[in-house]
Design an enzyme around this catalytic site. Sequence first.
Site, PDB file in Angstrom:
ATOM      1  CG  HIS A   7      63.327  45.009  48.959  1.00 11.69           C
ATOM      2  ND1 HIS A   7      63.412  44.117  50.013  1.00 11.69           N
ATOM      3  CD2 HIS A   7      62.317  44.544  48.173  1.00 11.69           C
ATOM      4  CE1 HIS A   7      62.501  43.174  49.861  1.00 11.69           C
ATOM      5  NE2 HIS A   7      61.810  43.402  48.755  1.00 11.69           N
ATOM      6  CG  HIS A  79      56.883  43.943  46.995  1.00 13.65           C
ATOM      7  ND1 HIS A  79      57.117  42.988  46.034  1.00 13.65           N
ATOM      8  CD2 HIS A  79      57.957  43.868  47.834  1.00 13.65           C
ATOM      9  CE1 HIS A  79      58.260  42.357  46.280  1.00 13.65           C
ATOM     10  NE2 HIS A  79      58.802  42.878  47.373  1.00 13.65           N
ATOM     11  CD  GLU A 130      59.047  41.132  50.927  1.00 12.12           C
ATOM     12  OE1 GLU A 130      59.499  41.993  50.149  1.00 12.12           O
ATOM     13  OE2 GLU A 130      59.433  39.952  50.949  1.00 12.12           O
TER      14      GLU A 130
HETATM   15 CO    CO Z   1      60.456  41.896  48.305  1.00 15.53          CO
END
Ligand code: CO
Length: 134
Positions: A7, A79, A130
């Site tokens: 994502h 992020h 991430e």
């Molecule tokens: Co995230």
Amino acid sequence: MITKFNHVAIVVPDLNDAKKKYKEVLGAKVSEICDYIQHGVSVVFIELENTKIELMHPYGENSPISKFLENNKNGSIHHICIEVKDIKKSIDKLKKNGVRILGDETPKIGAHNKPVIFLHPKDFYGTLIELEQE
Ligand code: CO
């Protein structure tokens, strides 16, 4: 090491507003607002055919994204999240290559109930990454 894109997360100044805009203007399938009290964020999940977008807003007083929103008052990409097969092996390799891992360098359980770590944006061209266990 990295496998799938999971994502992109965008911090927004008003979650209801952003949710409405993604739904009505972009025709996106949006979730209800979910509060992650222990993570200090409220999130709206947008499911696309091939990936996800997460709209985030600070929750509570000590949210880790409060400062980010203060510095980016109109919102901004916060992020990106990429999956890895084995997060422990990934940590070893990253450390060997001098990449800084935020926090105490141990995986935390993220918003999808899977172990995640965050890599220092200065080590990846200004992008907070991430990594999430598959
Ligand atoms: Co995230």
